[in-house]
Write a protein that holds these residues in place. Structure first.
Motif, PDB file in Angstrom:
ATOM      1  N   ALA A 140      -9.102 -38.929  -1.912  1.00  0.00           N
ATOM      2  CA  ALA A 140     -10.384 -39.613  -2.162  1.00  0.00           C
ATOM      3  C   ALA A 140     -10.333 -40.967  -1.612  1.00  0.00           C
ATOM      4  CB  ALA A 140     -10.798 -39.642  -3.518  1.00  0.00           C
ATOM      5  N   LEU A 141      -9.202 -41.653  -1.726  1.00  0.00           N
ATOM      6  CA  LEU A 141      -9.092 -42.721  -1.074  1.00  0.00           C
ATOM      7  C   LEU A 141      -8.962 -42.716   0.572  1.00  0.00           C
ATOM      8  CD1 LEU A 141      -8.929 -43.677  -3.870  1.00  0.00           C
ATOM      9  CD2 LEU A 141      -6.703 -45.060  -3.422  1.00  0.00           C
ATOM     10  N   ALA A 142      -8.445 -41.705   1.020  1.00  0.00           N
ATOM     11  CA  ALA A 142      -8.200 -41.593   2.471  1.00  0.00           C
ATOM     12  C   ALA A 142      -9.820 -41.116   2.932  1.00  0.00           C
ATOM     13  CB  ALA A 142      -7.349 -40.265   2.678  1.00  0.00           C
ATOM     14  N   VAL A 143     -10.554 -40.630   2.403  1.00  0.00           N
ATOM     15  CA  VAL A 143     -11.839 -40.276   2.719  1.00  0.00           C
ATOM     16  C   VAL A 143     -12.723 -41.624   2.796  1.00  0.00           C
ATOM     17  CG1 VAL A 143     -14.163 -39.298   1.922  1.00  0.00           C
ATOM     18  CG2 VAL A 143     -12.190 -38.019   2.026  1.00  0.00           C
ATOM     19  N   PHE A 144     -12.716 -42.421   1.770  1.00  0.00           N
ATOM     20  CA  PHE A 144     -13.164 -43.773   1.826  1.00  0.00           C
ATOM     21  C   PHE A 144     -12.503 -44.501   3.319  1.00  0.00           C
ATOM     22  CE2 PHE A 144     -12.805 -45.005  -3.111  1.00  0.00           C
ATOM     23  CZ  PHE A 144     -13.781 -44.058  -3.177  1.00  0.00           C
ATOM     24  N   ALA A 145     -11.417 -44.400   3.849  1.00  0.00           N
ATOM     25  CA  ALA A 145     -11.188 -45.213   4.892  1.00  0.00           C
ATOM     26  C   ALA A 145     -11.619 -44.382   6.119  1.00  0.00           C
ATOM     27  CB  ALA A 145      -9.387 -45.146   5.116  1.00  0.00           C
ATOM     28  N   ILE A 146     -12.059 -43.003   5.935  1.00  0.00           N
ATOM     29  CA  ILE A 146     -12.533 -42.418   7.185  1.00  0.00           C
ATOM     30  C   ILE A 146     -13.828 -42.784   7.225  1.00  0.00           C
ATOM     31  CG2 ILE A 146     -13.253 -39.986   7.939  1.00  0.00           C
ATOM     32  CD1 ILE A 146     -10.547 -38.976   6.562  1.00  0.00           C
ATOM     33  N   THR A 147     -14.718 -42.714   6.276  1.00  0.00           N
ATOM     34  CA  THR A 147     -15.969 -43.247   6.003  1.00  0.00           C
ATOM     35  C   THR A 147     -16.399 -44.393   6.697  1.00  0.00           C
ATOM     36  OG1 THR A 147     -16.471 -41.481   4.219  1.00  0.00           O
ATOM     37  CG2 THR A 147     -18.037 -43.121   4.702  1.00  0.00           C
TER      38      THR A 147
ATOM     39  N   ALA B  40     -12.153 -32.759  -7.491  1.00  0.00           N
ATOM     40  CA  ALA B  40     -10.833 -33.091  -6.615  1.00  0.00           C
ATOM     41  C   ALA B  40     -10.771 -32.129  -5.554  1.00  0.00           C
ATOM     42  CB  ALA B  40      -9.819 -33.003  -7.770  1.00  0.00           C
ATOM     43  N   GLY B  41     -11.088 -30.713  -5.859  1.00  0.00           N
ATOM     44  CA  GLY B  41     -10.887 -29.896  -4.885  1.00  0.00           C
ATOM     45  C   GLY B  41     -11.682 -30.204  -3.435  1.00  0.00           C
ATOM     46  N   ALA B  42     -12.929 -30.604  -3.828  1.00  0.00           N
ATOM     47  CA  ALA B  42     -13.785 -30.967  -2.924  1.00  0.00           C
ATOM     48  C   ALA B  42     -13.393 -32.120  -1.824  1.00  0.00           C
ATOM     49  CB  ALA B  42     -15.243 -31.208  -3.285  1.00  0.00           C
ATOM     50  N   GLU B  43     -12.597 -33.106  -2.691  1.00  0.00           N
ATOM     51  CA  GLU B  43     -12.346 -34.172  -1.860  1.00  0.00           C
ATOM     52  C   GLU B  43     -11.030 -33.805  -0.948  1.00  0.00           C
ATOM     53  OE1 GLU B  43     -13.103 -37.477  -5.491  1.00  0.00           O
ATOM     54  OE2 GLU B  43     -11.185 -36.420  -5.596  1.00  0.00           O
ATOM     55  N   TRP B  44     -10.085 -32.803  -1.460  1.00  0.00           N
ATOM     56  CA  TRP B  44      -9.051 -32.557  -0.151  1.00  0.00           C
ATOM     57  C   TRP B  44      -9.819 -31.745   0.784  1.00  0.00           C
ATOM     58  CZ3 TRP B  44      -4.392 -34.099   0.092  1.00  0.00           C
ATOM     59  CH2 TRP B  44      -3.897 -35.049  -1.037  1.00  0.00           C
ATOM     60  N   ILE B  45     -10.782 -31.075   0.605  1.00  0.00           N
ATOM     61  CA  ILE B  45     -11.405 -30.171   1.629  1.00  0.00           C
ATOM     62  C   ILE B  45     -12.178 -31.107   2.531  1.00  0.00           C
ATOM     63  CG2 ILE B  45     -13.576 -28.976   2.280  1.00  0.00           C
ATOM     64  CD1 ILE B  45     -12.853 -27.177  -0.293  1.00  0.00           C
ATOM     65  N   ALA B  46     -12.577 -32.416   2.147  1.00  0.00           N
ATOM     66  CA  ALA B  46     -13.367 -33.669   2.847  1.00  0.00           C
ATOM     67  C   ALA B  46     -12.208 -34.334   3.638  1.00  0.00           C
ATOM     68  CB  ALA B  46     -13.926 -34.595   1.962  1.00  0.00           C
ATOM     69  N   VAL B  47     -11.084 -34.675   3.125  1.00  0.00           N
ATOM     70  CA  VAL B  47     -10.047 -35.258   3.787  1.00  0.00           C
ATOM     71  C   VAL B  47      -9.808 -34.647   5.133  1.00  0.00           C
ATOM     72  CG1 VAL B  47      -7.858 -34.867   2.789  1.00  0.00           C
ATOM     73  CG2 VAL B  47      -8.176 -36.965   3.584  1.00  0.00           C
ATOM     74  N   PHE B  48      -9.621 -33.405   4.970  1.00  0.00           N
ATOM     75  CA  PHE B  48      -9.045 -32.660   6.232  1.00  0.00           C
ATOM     76  C   PHE B  48     -10.161 -32.360   7.450  1.00  0.00           C
ATOM     77  CE2 PHE B  48      -5.816 -30.918   3.279  1.00  0.00           C
ATOM     78  CZ  PHE B  48      -4.635 -31.637   3.779  1.00  0.00           C
TER      79      PHE B  48
ATOM     80  N   ARG C 105      -4.605 -47.288  10.301  1.00  0.00           N
ATOM     81  CA  ARG C 105      -4.013 -47.991   8.837  1.00  0.00           C
ATOM     82  C   ARG C 105      -4.623 -47.786   7.811  1.00  0.00           C
ATOM     83  NH1 ARG C 105      -5.542 -52.811  12.420  1.00  0.00           N
ATOM     84  NH2 ARG C 105      -3.565 -53.311  13.669  1.00  0.00           N
ATOM     85  N   GLY C 106      -5.825 -47.605   7.849  1.00  0.00           N
ATOM     86  CA  GLY C 106      -6.610 -47.205   6.627  1.00  0.00           C
ATOM     87  C   GLY C 106      -6.399 -45.668   5.936  1.00  0.00           C
ATOM     88  N   LEU C 107      -5.906 -44.810   6.715  1.00  0.00           N
ATOM     89  CA  LEU C 107      -5.418 -43.472   6.390  1.00  0.00           C
ATOM     90  C   LEU C 107      -4.295 -43.720   5.608  1.00  0.00           C
ATOM     91  CD1 LEU C 107      -6.512 -40.886   9.225  1.00  0.00           C
ATOM     92  CD2 LEU C 107      -7.325 -41.093   7.054  1.00  0.00           C
ATOM     93  N   ALA C 108      -3.228 -44.549   6.583  1.00  0.00           N
ATOM     94  CA  ALA C 108      -1.963 -44.691   5.664  1.00  0.00           C
ATOM     95  C   ALA C 108      -1.986 -45.474   4.360  1.00  0.00           C
ATOM     96  CB  ALA C 108      -1.033 -45.522   6.609  1.00  0.00           C
ATOM     97  N   ILE C 109      -2.747 -46.474   4.379  1.00  0.00           N
ATOM     98  CA  ILE C 109      -2.904 -47.271   2.957  1.00  0.00           C
ATOM     99  C   ILE C 109      -3.718 -46.556   2.119  1.00  0.00           C
ATOM    100  CG2 ILE C 109      -3.977 -49.368   1.991  1.00  0.00           C
ATOM    101  CD1 ILE C 109      -3.637 -50.472   4.876  1.00  0.00           C
ATOM    102  N   GLY C 110      -4.759 -45.574   2.377  1.00  0.00           N
ATOM    103  CA  GLY C 110      -5.520 -44.702   1.420  1.00  0.00           C
ATOM    104  C   GLY C 110      -4.624 -43.622   0.711  1.00  0.00           C
ATOM    105  N   GLY C 111      -3.887 -43.208   1.528  1.00  0.00           N
ATOM    106  CA  GLY C 111      -3.039 -42.125   1.178  1.00  0.00           C
ATOM    107  C   GLY C 111      -1.992 -42.656   0.198  1.00  0.00           C
ATOM    108  N   ALA C 112      -1.250 -43.628   0.430  1.00  0.00           N
ATOM    109  CA  ALA C 112      -0.186 -44.317  -0.157  1.00  0.00           C
ATOM    110  C   ALA C 112      -0.719 -44.726  -1.512  1.00  0.00           C
ATOM    111  CB  ALA C 112       0.421 -45.676   0.543  1.00  0.00           C
TER     112      ALA C 112
END
Length: 442
Positions: free
Chosen positions: A132-139, A185-193, A81-88
């Motif tokens: 960035a928002l997906a990383v919030f959910a993951i953390t 921004a680039g670091a945030e994309w590296i972090a989400v994967f 749920r967190g990943l879906a909401i954060g990505g959207a």
């Protein structure tokens, strides 16, 4: 307690390194307009992105409670749920970046040169919004499970990538404030994967396996979504209110000129370090409080509050002393402009005492986030922000001194407005524990 907290402490200590690296990379170029642009731009991004900080805070409390109740399917559903909401939500921010940037800069007071640099920074940062928002959910999910070392690994990857990309884009390619934004921004994309790989390993199996064993009906159950959105709505209001405090501080400094704006931005890096380091104990409280409530244990709740409170106060005192003694040398390293460095040194004592004054408010935040008491957090934050702005307006004739006095008072107000809710929370837990004992077969 410390064994659980130290990985968070290291990970959180690395979070403000993003801002520090940004400041050093730009500050050592001697371009005050670019440094001011990064200051304003970072505040805009923080205001926009951290409006959705409930993805981190809400997921920590809810995941911890599900974990404490031994509800493994709900724990996994929380992540999805967190990943879906954060990505959207991040995608929506990316699509709306133009009007959001225009509106934000319209209310700031940086001047034409600073605004141009801020616009370049903000535009680049918005491309990292979904990540960035997906990383919030993951953390939040990892912290709710008490997987602090995994959360540390994620922060190290993201902040290390940010430092490298910043240097390449600014010192190597001469992209200025826009390069700083692009690097982050680039670091945030590296972090989400990286984060998705870590979470699926913690859950067991790859992303496909995780999706297959998650029932769609449970994933989108109305009761679960309603509770999640109710908690997150209050946390969102709370976050906006507190972000307005920092936005007001930065904009008030901008009115006093580019030098004061840049100096205050340097000092805010000290406060960021303190906040993120001491948040290690707040995050530990979130997980332990959530698990105590999930298991309906008053003893676990009281112990978590006491231990995190003791560690937070001790840590705050140690950080305050460190900043007081070593702050001048750090300022000299961060900026080369003489006037900016002198102003930062003048107001260093105000920034140095923030860790000690802010420790109770940060610890109480952790307690109420873990308990998913969004209404208490919302009400306390709104009252604090209103009183802070009123005090700042009253002290405005004192210039930057009045600005810092009002800001210090805001931390005392946060603790004073949230503390009165603690006895009622304890009574609720005591009542739930009694009911649980009565329901348990003899």
């Amino acid at each position: 307690m410390f064994a659980q907290a130290w990985p968070i402490m290291l990970g959180q200590a690395s979070v403000p390194l993003v801002g520090i690296v940004d400041t050093v990379v730009i500050g050592r170029t001697g371009d005050i307009a670019a440094l001011g642009g990064v200051a304003l731009g970072a505040m805009i991004i923080n205001l926009v992105f951290w409006t959705f900080g409930f993805l981190r805070m809400g997921l920590t409390g809810l995941t911890a409670q599900a974990h404490g109740a031994n509800d493994s399917p709900e724990v996994e559903a929380m992540l999805l749920r967190g990943l879906a909401i954060g990505g959207a939500l991040g995608l929506a921010l990316l699509l709306l970046q133009g009007p959001l940037t225009t509106m934000a800069l319209a209310v700031m007071s940086g001047g034409a040169q600073v605004d141009a640099q801020a616009d370049a920074y903000v535009t680049a940062r918005f491309f990292g919004a979904p990540a960035a928002l997906a990383v919030f959910a993951i953390t939040g999910w990892l912290l709710g499970l008490g997987r602090t070392r995994a959360a540390l690994a994620l922060q190290v990857v993201m902040n290390g990538a940010n430092a490298v990309l910043d240097i390449v884009f600014v010192w190597g390619l001469g992209m200025g404030a826009g390069g700083v934004g692009a690097g982050t921004a680039g670091a945030e994309w590296i972090a989400v994967f990286t984060g998705i790989a870590i979470c699926t390993r913690v859950a067991g199996g790859g992303p496909v396996a995780l999706l297959r064993r998650s029932e769609r009906a449970a994933l989108f159950a109305r009761s679960a979504l309603s509770r999640m959105f109710a908690v997150n709505r209050d946390l969102m209001i709370r976050t906006i209110a507190l972000l307005l405090t920092f936005t007001w501080l930065v904009n008030a400094g901008a009115r006093l000129g580019a030098t004061t704006l840049a100096a205050n931005h340097v000092l805010l890096q000290f406060i960021s370090v303190a906040a993120f380091v001491l948040d290690a104990f707040a995050f530990t409280a979130e997980a332990r409080i959530g698990q105590a409530i999930g298991s309906r244990s008053r003893a676990r709740f009281v112990r978590a509050v006491r231990l995190t409170g003791e560690f937070a106060l001790l840590g705050g005192a140690m950080l305050a002393l460190t900043f007081w003694l070593g702050g001048t040398a750090v300022i000299a390293f961060m900026v080369t402009d003489i006037a900016t460095a002198a102003t930062a040194r003048q107001f260093l004592p105000y920034a140095a005492v923030v860790p000690l004054l802010g420790a109770p408010s940060w610890m109480l935040d952790g307690v109420f986030i873990g308990a998913t008491q969004g209404k208490a957090l919302r009400n306390a934050a709104v009252v604090t922000t209103v009183l802070y702005i009123a005090l700042d307006l009253l002290l405005r004739p004192m210039g930057n001194t009045g600005l810092w006095i009002a800001f210090l008072a805001s931390y005392l107000l946060r603790a004073a407005t949230l503390g009165p809710y603690l006895p009622a929370l304890l009574r609720d837990i005591t009542g739930n524990e009694t009911l649980a004992k009565r329901a348990t077969p003899a």
